[in-house]
Design a protein around this motif. Structure first.
Motif, PDB file in Angstrom:
ATOM      1  N   ASN A   1     -36.314  52.485  67.665  1.00 28.59           N
ATOM      2  CA  ASN A   1     -36.284  51.458  66.615  1.00 28.59           C
ATOM      3  C   ASN A   1     -36.486  52.057  65.232  1.00 28.59           C
ATOM      4  OD1 ASN A   1     -35.755  49.161  68.130  1.00 28.59           O
ATOM      5  ND2 ASN A   1     -37.900  48.822  68.631  1.00 28.59           N
ATOM      6  N   LEU A   2     -37.429  52.990  65.124  1.00 33.54           N
ATOM      7  CA  LEU A   2     -37.687  53.607  63.826  1.00 33.54           C
ATOM      8  C   LEU A   2     -36.493  54.434  63.362  1.00 33.54           C
ATOM      9  CD1 LEU A   2     -41.428  54.703  64.284  1.00 33.54           C
ATOM     10  CD2 LEU A   2     -40.538  52.688  63.097  1.00 33.54           C
ATOM     11  N   LEU A   3     -35.868  55.177  64.281  1.00 35.22           N
ATOM     12  CA  LEU A   3     -34.672  55.949  63.913  1.00 35.22           C
ATOM     13  C   LEU A   3     -33.520  55.014  63.539  1.00 35.22           C
ATOM     14  CD1 LEU A   3     -34.784  58.741  66.648  1.00 35.22           C
ATOM     15  CD2 LEU A   3     -35.158  59.032  64.200  1.00 35.22           C
ATOM     16  N   LEU A   4     -33.362  53.946  64.317  1.00 36.48           N
ATOM     17  CA  LEU A   4     -32.284  53.002  64.031  1.00 36.48           C
ATOM     18  C   LEU A   4     -32.498  52.334  62.668  1.00 36.48           C
ATOM     19  CD1 LEU A   4     -29.731  51.789  65.288  1.00 36.48           C
ATOM     20  CD2 LEU A   4     -31.138  49.932  66.174  1.00 36.48           C
ATOM     21  N   ASN A   5     -33.739  52.015  62.334  1.00 30.67           N
ATOM     22  CA  ASN A   5     -34.022  51.458  61.009  1.00 30.67           C
ATOM     23  C   ASN A   5     -33.621  52.433  59.912  1.00 30.67           C
ATOM     24  OD1 ASN A   5     -34.994  49.006  61.825  1.00 30.67           O
ATOM     25  ND2 ASN A   5     -37.148  49.568  61.713  1.00 30.67           N
TER      26      ASN A   5
ATOM     27  N   ALA B   1     -55.834  63.342  68.297  1.00 28.15           N
ATOM     28  CA  ALA B   1     -54.743  62.413  68.009  1.00 28.15           C
ATOM     29  C   ALA B   1     -53.487  63.163  67.592  1.00 28.15           C
ATOM     30  CB  ALA B   1     -55.149  61.429  66.910  1.00 28.15           C
ATOM     31  N   ILE B   2     -52.336  62.562  67.920  1.00 29.06           N
ATOM     32  CA  ILE B   2     -51.023  63.107  67.581  1.00 29.06           C
ATOM     33  C   ILE B   2     -50.396  62.239  66.498  1.00 29.06           C
ATOM     34  CG2 ILE B   2     -48.670  63.478  68.471  1.00 29.06           C
ATOM     35  CD1 ILE B   2     -49.969  63.980  71.211  1.00 29.06           C
ATOM     36  N   LEU B   3     -49.693  62.867  65.571  1.00 28.51           N
ATOM     37  CA  LEU B   3     -49.014  62.159  64.495  1.00 28.51           C
ATOM     38  C   LEU B   3     -47.515  62.417  64.581  1.00 28.51           C
ATOM     39  CD1 LEU B   3     -49.044  60.591  61.750  1.00 28.51           C
ATOM     40  CD2 LEU B   3     -49.225  62.831  60.642  1.00 28.51           C
ATOM     41  N   VAL B   4     -46.728  61.343  64.521  1.00 28.87           N
ATOM     42  CA  VAL B   4     -45.272  61.442  64.495  1.00 28.87           C
ATOM     43  C   VAL B   4     -44.780  60.749  63.229  1.00 28.87           C
ATOM     44  CG1 VAL B   4     -43.099  60.875  65.648  1.00 28.87           C
ATOM     45  CG2 VAL B   4     -45.111  61.465  67.009  1.00 28.87           C
ATOM     46  N   GLU B   5     -43.944  61.450  62.444  1.00 29.67           N
ATOM     47  CA  GLU B   5     -43.389  60.897  61.214  1.00 29.67           C
ATOM     48  C   GLU B   5     -41.870  60.852  61.304  1.00 29.67           C
ATOM     49  OE1 GLU B   5     -46.592  62.235  57.776  1.00 29.67           O
ATOM     50  OE2 GLU B   5     -44.886  63.546  58.212  1.00 29.67           O
ATOM     51  N   ILE B   6     -41.299  59.783  60.835  1.00 29.50           N
ATOM     52  CA  ILE B   6     -39.836  59.631  60.803  1.00 29.50           C
ATOM     53  C   ILE B   6     -39.468  59.196  59.392  1.00 29.50           C
ATOM     54  CG2 ILE B   6     -37.852  58.351  61.689  1.00 29.50           C
ATOM     55  CD1 ILE B   6     -39.360  58.084  64.333  1.00 29.50           C
ATOM     56  N   ARG B   7     -38.736  60.080  58.690  1.00 34.83           N
ATOM     57  CA  ARG B   7     -38.368  59.782  57.310  1.00 34.83           C
ATOM     58  C   ARG B   7     -36.864  59.644  57.186  1.00 34.83           C
ATOM     59  NH1 ARG B   7     -39.096  63.194  51.615  1.00 34.83           N
ATOM     60  NH2 ARG B   7     -38.029  61.607  50.357  1.00 34.83           N
ATOM     61  N   ASP B   8     -36.448  58.648  56.414  1.00 35.36           N
ATOM     62  CA  ASP B   8     -35.033  58.493  56.088  1.00 35.36           C
ATOM     63  C   ASP B   8     -34.873  58.634  54.577  1.00 35.36           C
ATOM     64  OD1 ASP B   8     -34.988  55.776  54.646  1.00 35.36           O
ATOM     65  OD2 ASP B   8     -35.973  55.217  56.522  1.00 35.36           O
ATOM     66  N   TYR B   9     -33.639  58.778  54.157  1.00 40.46           N
ATOM     67  CA  TYR B   9     -33.312  58.866  52.728  1.00 40.46           C
ATOM     68  C   TYR B   9     -32.478  57.650  52.331  1.00 40.46           C
ATOM     69  CZ  TYR B   9     -35.209  63.577  52.316  1.00 40.46           C
ATOM     70  OH  TYR B   9     -36.062  64.656  52.277  1.00 40.46           O
ATOM     71  N   GLY B  10     -32.956  56.490  52.772  1.00 37.14           N
ATOM     72  CA  GLY B  10     -32.228  55.250  52.526  1.00 37.14           C
ATOM     73  C   GLY B  10     -32.680  54.545  51.269  1.00 37.14           C
ATOM     74  N   THR B  11     -32.566  53.223  51.315  1.00 32.33           N
ATOM     75  CA  THR B  11     -32.838  52.395  50.132  1.00 32.33           C
ATOM     76  C   THR B  11     -34.309  52.057  49.965  1.00 32.33           C
ATOM     77  OG1 THR B  11     -32.336  50.444  51.482  1.00 32.33           O
ATOM     78  CG2 THR B  11     -30.531  51.366  50.171  1.00 32.33           C
TER      79      THR B  11
ATOM     80  N   PRO C   1     -36.537  59.417  47.433  1.00 28.64           N
ATOM     81  CA  PRO C   1     -35.999  58.181  48.004  1.00 28.64           C
ATOM     82  C   PRO C   1     -36.310  58.045  49.493  1.00 28.64           C
ATOM     83  CG  PRO C   1     -34.266  59.806  47.764  1.00 28.64           C
ATOM     84  CD  PRO C   1     -35.486  60.409  47.130  1.00 28.64           C
ATOM     85  N   GLY C   2     -36.155  56.833  49.984  1.00 32.74           N
ATOM     86  CA  GLY C   2     -36.312  56.602  51.411  1.00 32.74           C
ATOM     87  C   GLY C   2     -37.692  56.115  51.807  1.00 32.74           C
ATOM     88  N   THR C   3     -37.910  56.062  53.107  1.00 32.71           N
ATOM     89  CA  THR C   3     -39.154  55.550  53.677  1.00 32.71           C
ATOM     90  C   THR C   3     -39.639  56.483  54.769  1.00 32.71           C
ATOM     91  OG1 THR C   3     -38.353  53.295  53.297  1.00 32.71           O
ATOM     92  CG2 THR C   3     -40.264  53.542  54.742  1.00 32.71           C
ATOM     93  N   THR C   4     -40.939  56.657  54.865  1.00 31.62           N
ATOM     94  CA  THR C   4     -41.531  57.467  55.928  1.00 31.62           C
ATOM     95  C   THR C   4     -42.426  56.586  56.784  1.00 31.62           C
ATOM     96  OG1 THR C   4     -41.517  59.462  54.552  1.00 31.62           O
ATOM     97  CG2 THR C   4     -42.961  59.462  56.485  1.00 31.62           C
ATOM     98  N   PHE C   5     -42.000  56.346  58.008  1.00 35.31           N
ATOM     99  CA  PHE C   5     -42.823  55.641  58.980  1.00 35.31           C
ATOM    100  C   PHE C   5     -43.616  56.676  59.775  1.00 35.31           C
ATOM    101  CE2 PHE C   5     -39.570  52.478  58.186  1.00 35.31           C
ATOM    102  CZ  PHE C   5     -40.289  51.291  58.185  1.00 35.31           C
TER     103      PHE C   5
END
Length: 353
Positions: A251-255, A281-291, A337-341
């Motif tokens: 879901n995060l990648l698709l977003n 604890a483990i940390l996973v980050e998914i960043r896009d360069y979108g709007t 730019p973009g968002t990092t979940f």
């Protein structure tokens, strides 16, 4: 109220005063006996019977319990005693009537509150069913879309001259894989109804990430999106449900992919990182360069969406899954730019509550 009932109430006032008369003499307490008669009449009959009891009590008090009936020649003490009794009788009647009205109002408020609670409960049930339906539709639509896409690819490979059996076989295998994924989603939904526990097993988050990347490979290639990974090789295992964590990452990648659909002035990239956030604890980050995200405080709310055809369930479901694993899902500030979940998961040695 029927005429017969009203007559019974007024009759009660007459009887109460009639009973008070023979009791008042021997007890030498006319005021108390008549006040009790007035209380009973007002409490069970209402305003009218209460006032009738006041009038009857005043007449009986005047003619039977004063040294002599009031007249112009009566001493002022007789008038004072009678006046005090009448005022006390009227005040008693009004106090009882006020209490009765308050009790009646309270009863009506409680009935209205009960009715409102019933309607709210019904509305909550409907909203829950709607949210669950949206959740199932959201989760099942993804693997089914992949099945359709791979089915079309398989037909194209088989229709080529000569037929490309190798690629057709790969597409068919992906159809089977995505069909099984849809079945897993349905199975997990049924488990939710049965209130079964999460199937927590020791797993490597990096492996889960790579499995999901293989699922979206065709999509990223078709949309010319570069995928970069920075996965810590010595990542310790965590306890989790593999299918549900796949859903979160998918879901995060698709977003991120959808957020870059309108981007034309910069490269389209997805960056996925995993690392140890702390010793447990483990940390996973998914960043896009979108709007980017307009309101980071609302994106995790159910049914909130900025997409024209979105249902606003994806991120809400992701947060629920991560929190069920004892972790946290959020948005961190991005440089550029973009968002990092990001989401965190406890290590396998820490059982999520």
């Amino acid at each position: 109220m029927s005429k017969h009932s009203r007559l019974k109430q007024y009759g009660l006032a007459v009887i109460a005063c009639a009973v008070a008369v023979p009791l008042a003499g021997p007890l030498d307490a006319p005021s108390s006996c008549f006040l009790l008669a007035i209380i009973a009449s007002s409490l069970f009959g209402g305003t009218g019977p209460g006032l009738l009891a006041v009038g009857l009590s005043a007449i009986a008090f005047n003619f039977l319990f004063l040294p002599s009936p009031l007249s112009l020649s009566s001493p002022s003490s007789h008038y004072l005693r009678f006046g005090v009794f009448v005022v006390a009788a009227l005040a008693t009647s009004q106090l009882v009537e006020t209490k009765r009205r308050i009790e009646e109002s309270r009863r009506r408020i409680e009935e209205a509150l009960s009715s409102t609670q019933a309607r709210l409960s019904r509305a909550t049930q409907i909203a829950t069913v709607a949210e669950l339906a949206a959740s199932i539709a959201h989760e099942v639509s993804q693997p089914l879309s992949a099945v359709v896409a791979n089915g079309r690819a398989c037909i194209q490979w088989l229709s080529a001259e000569p037929a490309d059996l190798s690629n057709a076989k790969v597409a068919a295998e992906r159809i089977i894989r995505d069909g099984n994924a849809a079945g897993e989603v349905v199975r997990h939904m049924r488990a939710l109804f049965k209130k079964t526990a999460l199937e927590r097993v020791a797993l490597n988050v990096n492996e889960v990430v790579e499995e999901v990347l293989s699922l979206i490979l065709n999509e990223t290639v078709r949309k010319q999106i570069a995928v970069e990974t920075d996965l810590e090789k010595r990542l310790l295992p965590t306890l989790g449900d593999r299918v549900q964590l796949q859903q979160v990452i998918f879901n995060l990648l698709l977003n991120g992919i959808e957020a870059m659909e309108t981007v034309a002035d910069r490269p389209k990239k997805l960056i996925i990182r995993s690392k140890m956030q702390s010793s447990n604890a483990i940390l996973v980050e998914i960043r896009d360069y979108g709007t980017g995200v307009a309101d980071s405080t609302k994106v995790f709310e159910a049914f909130y969406t900025t997409k024209e055809k979105g249902m606003g369930m994806g991120l809400s479901i992701c947060r629920s899954i991560v929190e069920a694993h004892g972790g946290h899902l959020g948005i961190s500030p991005s440089q550029g730019p973009g968002t990092t979940f990001f989401f965190t998961l406890p290590l396998g040695t820490s059982q999520p509550e």
